[in-house]
Design a protein around this motif. Structure first.
Motif, PDB file in Angstrom:
ATOM      1  N   PRO A  71       0.787  -1.240   0.000  1.00  0.00           N
ATOM      2  CA  PRO A  71       0.000   0.000   0.000  1.00  0.00           C
ATOM      3  C   PRO A  71       0.818   1.288   0.000  1.00  0.00           C
ATOM      4  CG  PRO A  71      -0.329  -1.278   2.037  1.00  0.00           C
ATOM      5  CD  PRO A  71       0.856  -1.836   1.347  1.00  0.00           C
ATOM      6  N   GLU A  72       0.158   2.389  -0.312  1.00  0.00           N
ATOM      7  CA  GLU A  72       0.839   3.680  -0.430  1.00  0.00           C
ATOM      8  C   GLU A  72       1.208   4.290   0.920  1.00  0.00           C
ATOM      9  OE1 GLU A  72      -2.154   2.835  -1.422  1.00  0.00           O
ATOM     10  OE2 GLU A  72      -3.677   4.383  -1.121  1.00  0.00           O
ATOM     11  N   VAL A  73       0.391   4.087   1.937  1.00  0.00           N
ATOM     12  CA  VAL A  73       0.617   4.829   3.188  1.00  0.00           C
ATOM     13  C   VAL A  73       1.987   4.525   3.808  1.00  0.00           C
ATOM     14  CG1 VAL A  73      -0.227   5.279   5.523  1.00  0.00           C
ATOM     15  CG2 VAL A  73      -1.839   5.241   3.610  1.00  0.00           C
ATOM     16  N   PRO A  74       2.366   3.244   3.979  1.00  0.00           N
ATOM     17  CA  PRO A  74       3.710   3.002   4.517  1.00  0.00           C
ATOM     18  C   PRO A  74       4.825   3.551   3.619  1.00  0.00           C
ATOM     19  CG  PRO A  74       2.587   0.914   4.028  1.00  0.00           C
ATOM     20  CD  PRO A  74       1.586   1.993   3.848  1.00  0.00           C
ATOM     21  N   LEU A  75       4.606   3.550   2.305  1.00  0.00           N
ATOM     22  CA  LEU A  75       5.636   4.098   1.396  1.00  0.00           C
ATOM     23  C   LEU A  75       5.837   5.580   1.661  1.00  0.00           C
ATOM     24  CD1 LEU A  75       4.551   2.280  -1.895  1.00  0.00           C
ATOM     25  CD2 LEU A  75       6.628   1.816  -0.579  1.00  0.00           C
ATOM     26  N   MET A  76       4.725   6.299   1.749  1.00  0.00           N
ATOM     27  CA  MET A  76       4.792   7.739   2.047  1.00  0.00           C
ATOM     28  C   MET A  76       5.435   7.988   3.412  1.00  0.00           C
ATOM     29  SD  MET A  76       2.991   8.417  -0.583  1.00  0.00           S
ATOM     30  CE  MET A  76       1.727   7.444  -1.160  1.00  0.00           C
ATOM     31  N   ASN A  77       5.241   7.034   4.330  1.00  0.00           N
ATOM     32  CA  ASN A  77       5.797   7.193   5.677  1.00  0.00           C
ATOM     33  C   ASN A  77       7.243   6.711   5.768  1.00  0.00           C
ATOM     34  OD1 ASN A  77       3.444   8.289   6.609  1.00  0.00           O
ATOM     35  ND2 ASN A  77       2.623   6.357   7.384  1.00  0.00           N
ATOM     36  N   ILE A  88      17.636  -4.187   5.117  1.00  0.00           N
ATOM     37  CA  ILE A  88      16.599  -5.086   4.583  1.00  0.00           C
ATOM     38  C   ILE A  88      16.199  -4.616   3.184  1.00  0.00           C
ATOM     39  CG2 ILE A  88      14.236  -5.939   4.892  1.00  0.00           C
ATOM     40  CD1 ILE A  88      14.653  -5.273   7.943  1.00  0.00           C
ATOM     41  N   PRO A  89      16.423  -5.442   2.140  1.00  0.00           N
ATOM     42  CA  PRO A  89      15.974  -5.042   0.805  1.00  0.00           C
ATOM     43  C   PRO A  89      14.444  -4.961   0.780  1.00  0.00           C
ATOM     44  CG  PRO A  89      17.419  -6.991   0.711  1.00  0.00           C
ATOM     45  CD  PRO A  89      17.041  -6.777   2.151  1.00  0.00           C
ATOM     46  N   ALA A  90      13.928  -3.846   0.277  1.00  0.00           N
ATOM     47  CA  ALA A  90      12.471  -3.662   0.263  1.00  0.00           C
ATOM     48  C   ALA A  90      12.055  -3.145  -1.097  1.00  0.00           C
ATOM     49  CB  ALA A  90      12.063  -2.671   1.352  1.00  0.00           C
ATOM     50  N   PHE A  91      11.052  -3.772  -1.701  1.00  0.00           N
ATOM     51  CA  PHE A  91      10.615  -3.364  -3.037  1.00  0.00           C
ATOM     52  C   PHE A  91       9.511  -2.318  -2.922  1.00  0.00           C
ATOM     53  CE2 PHE A  91       8.649  -3.862  -7.265  1.00  0.00           C
ATOM     54  CZ  PHE A  91       9.786  -3.602  -8.011  1.00  0.00           C
ATOM     55  N   GLY A  92       9.862  -1.115  -3.352  1.00  0.00           N
ATOM     56  CA  GLY A  92       8.949   0.018  -3.284  1.00  0.00           C
ATOM     57  C   GLY A  92       9.814   1.262  -3.304  1.00  0.00           C
ATOM     58  N   PRO A  93       9.244   2.422  -3.652  1.00  0.00           N
ATOM     59  CA  PRO A  93      10.026   3.656  -3.673  1.00  0.00           C
ATOM     60  C   PRO A  93      10.310   4.167  -2.259  1.00  0.00           C
ATOM     61  CG  PRO A  93       7.732   4.122  -4.145  1.00  0.00           C
ATOM     62  CD  PRO A  93       7.849   2.630  -4.051  1.00  0.00           C
ATOM     63  N   ASN A  94      11.396   4.950  -2.128  1.00  0.00           N
ATOM     64  CA  ASN A  94      11.623   5.605  -0.844  1.00  0.00           C
ATOM     65  C   ASN A  94      10.642   6.775  -0.699  1.00  0.00           C
ATOM     66  OD1 ASN A  94      12.642   7.704  -2.378  1.00  0.00           O
ATOM     67  ND2 ASN A  94      14.780   7.138  -2.022  1.00  0.00           N
ATOM     68  N   LYS A  95      10.715   7.401   0.474  1.00  0.00           N
ATOM     69  CA  LYS A  95       9.745   8.439   0.825  1.00  0.00           C
ATOM     70  C   LYS A  95       9.732   9.567  -0.216  1.00  0.00           C
ATOM     71  CE  LYS A  95       8.591  11.173   4.860  1.00  0.00           C
ATOM     72  NZ  LYS A  95       8.802  11.321   6.299  1.00  0.00           N
ATOM     73  N   HIS A  96      10.905   9.942  -0.674  1.00  0.00           N
ATOM     74  CA  HIS A  96      10.991  11.065  -1.611  1.00  0.00           C
ATOM     75  C   HIS A  96      10.324  10.715  -2.941  1.00  0.00           C
ATOM     76  CE1 HIS A  96      13.321  14.903  -2.409  1.00  0.00           C
ATOM     77  NE2 HIS A  96      12.452  14.756  -3.379  1.00  0.00           N
ATOM     78  N   ALA A  97      10.691   9.548  -3.506  1.00  0.00           N
ATOM     79  CA  ALA A  97      10.139   9.157  -4.816  1.00  0.00           C
ATOM     80  C   ALA A  97       8.652   8.850  -4.724  1.00  0.00           C
ATOM     81  CB  ALA A  97      10.913   7.957  -5.361  1.00  0.00           C
ATOM     82  N   ALA A  98       8.190   8.412  -3.548  1.00  0.00           N
ATOM     83  CA  ALA A  98       6.767   8.075  -3.373  1.00  0.00           C
ATOM     84  C   ALA A  98       5.871   9.301  -3.472  1.00  0.00           C
ATOM     85  CB  ALA A  98       6.554   7.365  -2.035  1.00  0.00           C
ATOM     86  N   GLN A 260      17.136  11.490 -12.969  1.00  0.00           N
ATOM     87  CA  GLN A 260      17.972  12.679 -13.223  1.00  0.00           C
ATOM     88  C   GLN A 260      17.912  13.680 -12.082  1.00  0.00           C
ATOM     89  OE1 GLN A 260      16.483  14.672 -16.694  1.00  0.00           O
ATOM     90  NE2 GLN A 260      17.132  12.963 -18.007  1.00  0.00           N
ATOM     91  N   GLU A 261      16.724  13.794 -11.487  1.00  0.00           N
ATOM     92  CA  GLU A 261      16.544  14.802 -10.449  1.00  0.00           C
ATOM     93  C   GLU A 261      16.984  14.310  -9.070  1.00  0.00           C
ATOM     94  OE1 GLU A 261      12.690  16.610 -10.628  1.00  0.00           O
ATOM     95  OE2 GLU A 261      12.835  16.910 -12.801  1.00  0.00           O
ATOM     96  N   GLY A 262      17.607  13.146  -9.049  1.00  0.00           N
ATOM     97  CA  GLY A 262      18.161  12.659  -7.784  1.00  0.00           C
ATOM     98  C   GLY A 262      17.160  11.931  -6.910  1.00  0.00           C
ATOM     99  N   THR A 263      15.993  11.563  -7.483  1.00  0.00           N
ATOM    100  CA  THR A 263      15.012  10.787  -6.711  1.00  0.00           C
ATOM    101  C   THR A 263      14.649   9.526  -7.489  1.00  0.00           C
ATOM    102  OG1 THR A 263      13.276  12.160  -7.705  1.00  0.00           O
ATOM    103  CG2 THR A 263      13.944  12.693  -5.453  1.00  0.00           C
ATOM    104  N   PRO A 264      15.657   8.656  -7.775  1.00  0.00           N
ATOM    105  CA  PRO A 264      15.361   7.467  -8.573  1.00  0.00           C
ATOM    106  C   PRO A 264      14.290   6.605  -7.904  1.00  0.00           C
ATOM    107  CG  PRO A 264      17.497   7.251  -7.502  1.00  0.00           C
ATOM    108  CD  PRO A 264      17.038   8.661  -7.284  1.00  0.00           C
ATOM    109  N   PHE A 265      13.473   5.997  -8.733  1.00  0.00           N
ATOM    110  CA  PHE A 265      12.326   5.235  -8.265  1.00  0.00           C
ATOM    111  C   PHE A 265      12.629   3.745  -8.385  1.00  0.00           C
ATOM    112  CE2 PHE A 265       8.202   3.267  -8.542  1.00  0.00           C
ATOM    113  CZ  PHE A 265       7.313   4.105  -7.865  1.00  0.00           C
ATOM    114  N   THR A 266      12.384   3.004  -7.316  1.00  0.00           N
ATOM    115  CA  THR A 266      12.395   1.542  -7.377  1.00  0.00           C
ATOM    116  C   THR A 266      11.028   1.079  -6.917  1.00  0.00           C
ATOM    117  OG1 THR A 266      14.719   1.458  -6.783  1.00  0.00           O
ATOM    118  CG2 THR A 266      13.484  -0.570  -6.521  1.00  0.00           C
ATOM    119  N   GLY A 267      10.444   0.132  -7.648  1.00  0.00           N
ATOM    120  CA  GLY A 267       9.136  -0.361  -7.233  1.00  0.00           C
ATOM    121  C   GLY A 267       8.211  -0.416  -8.423  1.00  0.00           C
TER     122      GLY A 267
END
Ligand code: AMP
Ligand code: GLY
Length: 423
Positions: A71-77, A88-98, A260-267
């Motif tokens: 879900p989105e809420v933990p990603l945003m958090n 711990i490897p985690a599949f999803g974007p970090n807070k910035h990219a989310a 490019q803007e320094g917020t690469p997205f994984t997920g």
């Protein structure tokens, strides 16, 4: 491998089910999951998705290989940031990219900088200038609360009064709380909607088959917007050329722009698109798998899901292969009243989905009755029934034969999922 899936809905049920189908994954636990997922033979653990610390301890104590955030809420958090800080490897974007999902304003500005086609818009933080804008531009027009409002912060106003009322709801009645502190007013886009989801790793991405959700509560796209009432994949009326344009003009510049803007997205990057007469345009991005789209897209995956995600998390090239034939269709069973005042606590009957035919039931808003431990309804979207068919008509016949054969008191479902493919 052992995988921990974070979340509690039908989407997480589908993610867990798909992981277990692949050879490389022996064990999946869903935190917190729900009793329907447990009844399907998948492990669950009663740790909230918001308790990052308890999840980290659980993952370390039990040697999970990676976590998949639904879900989105933990990603945003910042759950991915927190997990990664503990190795711990985690599949999803970090807070910035989310933020591409968490803030419509962030998403719109990113799209403007990278020439990604989207509806014209303007952002407001006060009622009067927003009113003036609506009166100048007229209807139809779209009003969106900035931030997260669980898919319910959007008003597609076909007349001016509805638009003005939506603004009052947000600025005067504070209907969406802090999420309504800012408002995005958007040009209305005309055309069929479709969802294009991609697995993303920095500037690399792998697109999934497209799907189409049904946002309105009732048949014929009537009634209020919901989290989604059913979906199907692929979507035959959206041409391959349109999908290719969406990849070239939308997905690629967006993932490259974020990197490019320094917020690469994984997920998983979810693009909600409208096929307008000028080509596909973005109505929203999500930073995660769509729900209910996941429940019809993942069953089409024919390669090892867990191995592919592990590879992405370790900067190796993943393999994704998809079923080419037929249509996968899913219908949501919702509680009476959804998305408004709900009637819950109703026992759910056994749903006769045939595993050998690739059919499955994914559970969302269910809990166990105290004495019988049978499943009872507990929130708006209860479960999704997923089937395959040779074509849309065949899939519709199959799913509605199943649904019409059971008694669903105080519940309802749409009878026209995928019908747009037949018009
Ligand atoms: P969203 O939460 O942004 O997905 O919006 C909910 C629903 O409102 C979408 O699924 C669309 O059906 C509709 N919608 C949102 N934005 C627009 C737009 N600019 N033009 C037309 N319909 C829209
Ligand atoms: N089905 C739309 C969403 O997941 O936001």
């Amino acid at each position: 491998m052992k995988v921990l899936v974070v979340g509690s809905g039908a989407r997480e049920h589908a993610i867990a089910h798909a992981l277990l189908k692949g050879e490389s994954v022996e064990e999946v636990t869903v935190a917190p999951g729900n009793p329907g997922i447990a009844a399907d033979g998948i492990q669950t653990v009663n740790i909230s998705q918001s308790n990052h610390e308890a999840l980290i301890t659980f993952i370390k104590d039990n040697n999970y290989d990676f976590a998949f955030i639904g879900p989105e809420v933990p990603l945003m958090n910042g759950i991915v940031d927190d997990f990664e800080a503990h190795g711990i490897p985690a599949f999803g974007p970090n807070k910035h990219a989310a933020q591409i999902e968490g803030s419509k304003d962030f998403a719109k500005k990113l799209m403007a900088r990278h020439n990604v086609p989207t509806a014209a818009y303007q952002t407001f933080d006060a009622l009067e200038p927003a009113r003036t804008y609506v009166l100048e531009h007229g209807a139809p027009i779209v009003i969106k609360a900035d931030g997260l409002a669980a898919g319910k912060g959007v008003t597609v106003a076909m007349d001016e009064n509805t638009a003005l009322e939506a603004l009052e709801d947000i600025f005067v009645d504070h209907r969406f709380g802090a999420a309504g502190a800012k408002v995005v007013i958007e040009e209305f886009l005309q055309g069929q909607e479709f969802s294009l989801m991609s697995f993303v790793s920095g500037t690399d991405f792998w697109v999934m088959p497209i799907s189409q959700d049904h946002k309105r509560a009732y048949d014929g796209d009537r009634g209020p917007n919901t989290g989604g009432m059913g979906a199907y994949s692929p979507v035959p009326q959206i041409s391959d050329e349109t999908v290719q344009r969406a990849i070239d003009e939308i997905v690629r510049p967006t993932v490259e722009g974020l990197a490019q803007e320094g917020t690469p997205f994984t997920g998983v990057l979810y693009a909600g698109l409208i096929d307008t007469k000028d080509g596909p345009k973005v109505i929203e991005f999500n930073a995660r798998f769509g729900d209910p789209e996941t429940e019809v897209v993942l069953p089409r995956l024919t390669s090892d899901f867990g191995a592919a995600i592990w590879n992405i998390l370790h900067h190796k090239t993943p393999v994704f292969t998809w079923q080419k034939e037929g249509v996968t269709l899913g219908v949501i069973i919702a509680s009476e009243g959804y998305p408004g005042n709900l009637v819950t606590g109703t026992p759910l009957p056994h749903i006769p989905a045939d595993e050998t035919q690739g059919q499955h039931v994914y559970y969302a808003g269910v809990k166990s009755a105290e004495e019988t431990h049978n499943l009872i309804t507990s929130s708006g979207r209860v479960a999704l029934v997923q089937v395959h068919g040779k074509n849309v008509t065949d899939a519709q016949n199959t799913v509605y034969t199943i649904l019409d054969s059971i008694n669903l008191p105080h519940m309802f479902y749409r009878h026209d999922i995928a019908s747009k493919a037949l018009q």
